[in-house]
Design a protein around this motif. Sequence first.
Motif, PDB file in Angstrom:
ATOM      1  N   PRO A   1     -26.938  17.816  21.902  1.00  0.00           N
ATOM      2  CA  PRO A   1     -25.727  17.614  21.575  1.00  0.00           C
ATOM      3  C   PRO A   1     -24.984  17.354  22.800  1.00  0.00           C
ATOM      4  N   VAL A   2     -24.472  16.273  23.035  1.00  0.00           N
ATOM      5  CA  VAL A   2     -23.714  15.638  24.017  1.00  0.00           C
ATOM      6  C   VAL A   2     -22.779  14.489  23.413  1.00  0.00           C
ATOM      7  N   THR A   3     -21.621  14.410  24.215  1.00  0.00           N
ATOM      8  CA  THR A   3     -20.689  13.165  23.793  1.00  0.00           C
ATOM      9  C   THR A   3     -21.217  11.913  24.635  1.00  0.00           C
ATOM     10  N   VAL A   4     -21.512  10.784  23.847  1.00  0.00           N
ATOM     11  CA  VAL A   4     -22.104   9.852  24.385  1.00  0.00           C
ATOM     12  C   VAL A   4     -21.190   8.405  24.233  1.00  0.00           C
ATOM     13  N   GLY A   5     -20.891   7.740  25.371  1.00  0.00           N
ATOM     14  CA  GLY A   5     -20.390   6.294  25.538  1.00  0.00           C
ATOM     15  C   GLY A   5     -21.353   5.351  25.797  1.00  0.00           C
ATOM     16  N   TYR A   6     -21.241   4.161  25.477  1.00  0.00           N
ATOM     17  CA  TYR A   6     -22.289   3.179  25.763  1.00  0.00           C
ATOM     18  C   TYR A   6     -21.511   1.824  26.020  1.00  0.00           C
ATOM     19  N   THR A   7     -22.326   0.893  26.450  1.00  0.00           N
ATOM     20  CA  THR A   7     -21.749  -0.400  26.799  1.00  0.00           C
ATOM     21  C   THR A   7     -23.304  -1.552  26.639  1.00  0.00           C
ATOM     22  N   VAL A   8     -23.165  -2.415  25.749  1.00  0.00           N
ATOM     23  CA  VAL A   8     -24.395  -2.955  25.237  1.00  0.00           C
ATOM     24  C   VAL A   8     -24.105  -4.609  25.805  1.00  0.00           C
ATOM     25  N   THR A   9     -25.007  -4.998  26.556  1.00  0.00           N
ATOM     26  CA  THR A   9     -25.073  -6.463  27.134  1.00  0.00           C
ATOM     27  C   THR A   9     -26.204  -7.252  26.491  1.00  0.00           C
ATOM     28  N   ARG A  10     -26.331  -8.644  27.035  1.00  0.00           N
ATOM     29  CA  ARG A  10     -27.685  -9.283  26.502  1.00  0.00           C
ATOM     30  C   ARG A  10     -28.742  -8.858  27.414  1.00  0.00           C
ATOM     31  N   SER A  11     -28.430  -8.194  28.510  1.00  0.00           N
ATOM     32  CA  SER A  11     -29.527  -7.737  29.256  1.00  0.00           C
ATOM     33  C   SER A  11     -29.605  -6.341  29.532  1.00  0.00           C
ATOM     34  N   SER A  12     -28.818  -5.405  28.923  1.00  0.00           N
ATOM     35  CA  SER A  12     -29.179  -3.910  29.157  1.00  0.00           C
ATOM     36  C   SER A  12     -28.232  -3.194  28.175  1.00  0.00           C
ATOM     37  N   PHE A  13     -28.530  -1.834  28.175  1.00  0.00           N
ATOM     38  CA  PHE A  13     -27.992  -1.128  27.417  1.00  0.00           C
ATOM     39  C   PHE A  13     -27.581   0.384  28.172  1.00  0.00           C
ATOM     40  N   VAL A  14     -26.203   0.370  28.473  1.00  0.00           N
ATOM     41  CA  VAL A  14     -25.722   1.559  29.464  1.00  0.00           C
ATOM     42  C   VAL A  14     -25.029   2.630  28.578  1.00  0.00           C
ATOM     43  N   LEU A  15     -25.818   3.857  28.749  1.00  0.00           N
ATOM     44  CA  LEU A  15     -25.199   5.234  28.142  1.00  0.00           C
ATOM     45  C   LEU A  15     -24.636   6.061  28.979  1.00  0.00           C
ATOM     46  N   SER A  16     -23.289   6.367  28.757  1.00  0.00           N
ATOM     47  CA  SER A  16     -22.629   7.422  29.636  1.00  0.00           C
ATOM     48  C   SER A  16     -22.342   8.908  28.953  1.00  0.00           C
ATOM     49  N   PHE A  17     -23.057   9.794  29.580  1.00  0.00           N
ATOM     50  CA  PHE A  17     -22.890  10.946  28.786  1.00  0.00           C
ATOM     51  C   PHE A  17     -21.662  11.968  29.209  1.00  0.00           C
ATOM     52  N   GLY A  18     -21.220  12.571  28.246  1.00  0.00           N
ATOM     53  CA  GLY A  18     -19.985  13.621  28.611  1.00  0.00           C
ATOM     54  C   GLY A  18     -20.349  14.775  29.448  1.00  0.00           C
ATOM     55  N   GLY A  19     -21.509  15.166  29.668  1.00  0.00           N
ATOM     56  CA  GLY A  19     -22.008  16.204  30.220  1.00  0.00           C
ATOM     57  C   GLY A  19     -23.634  15.850  30.885  1.00  0.00           C
ATOM     58  N   SER A  20     -24.051  16.418  31.756  1.00  0.00           N
ATOM     59  CA  SER A  20     -25.338  16.291  32.332  1.00  0.00           C
ATOM     60  C   SER A  20     -26.270  16.472  31.007  1.00  0.00           C
ATOM     61  N   LEU A  21     -27.114  15.256  31.056  1.00  0.00           N
ATOM     62  CA  LEU A  21     -28.220  15.282  30.005  1.00  0.00           C
ATOM     63  C   LEU A  21     -29.550  15.566  30.636  1.00  0.00           C
ATOM     64  N   GLY A  22     -29.938  16.569  31.188  1.00  0.00           N
ATOM     65  CA  GLY A  22     -31.111  16.734  32.304  1.00  0.00           C
ATOM     66  C   GLY A  22     -32.311  17.115  31.413  1.00  0.00           C
ATOM     67  N   GLY A  23     -33.106  16.208  30.864  1.00  0.00           N
ATOM     68  CA  GLY A  23     -34.074  16.595  29.780  1.00  0.00           C
ATOM     69  C   GLY A  23     -33.849  16.137  28.516  1.00  0.00           C
ATOM     70  N   GLY A  24     -34.808  16.454  27.614  1.00  0.00           N
ATOM     71  CA  GLY A  24     -34.553  15.787  26.026  1.00  0.00           C
ATOM     72  C   GLY A  24     -35.045  14.403  25.962  1.00  0.00           C
TER      73      GLY A  24
END
Length: 102
Positions: free
Chosen positions: A70-93
């Motif tokens: 469980p984590v808050t996620v923001g994202y940006t999608v382009t024609r070359s990549s998919f970037v995810l930004s997490f509201g807290g550290s997501l080390g693992g999973g």
Amino acid sequence: FLIPISEVHAQRINRSGAPILSGCGIGASADGGDAAGIVTIGAGVVLNCTLTWPSQRTTLPLCFFSPSEPVTVGYTVTRSSFVLSFGGSLGGGTLGYFCLDG
């Protein structure tokens, strides 16, 4: 014609190879292709994770994702990549993704 869910889950869609990962933690890995797959988040502090497609798409894809933690996620999608930004550290999973051509 119906395909059992287990068969769908077991077969990763692969159009042009696995995405290249950056910022996804130490030892992060991707199982899948540029249309669908699972990213195993690596160790360490992970606030962003970028999946870069092996080849640029001709149109902007429509992407869905689901983190195993469980984590808050923001994202940006382009024609070359998919970037995810997490509201807290997501080390693992893991993080499942699925992208459709737009």
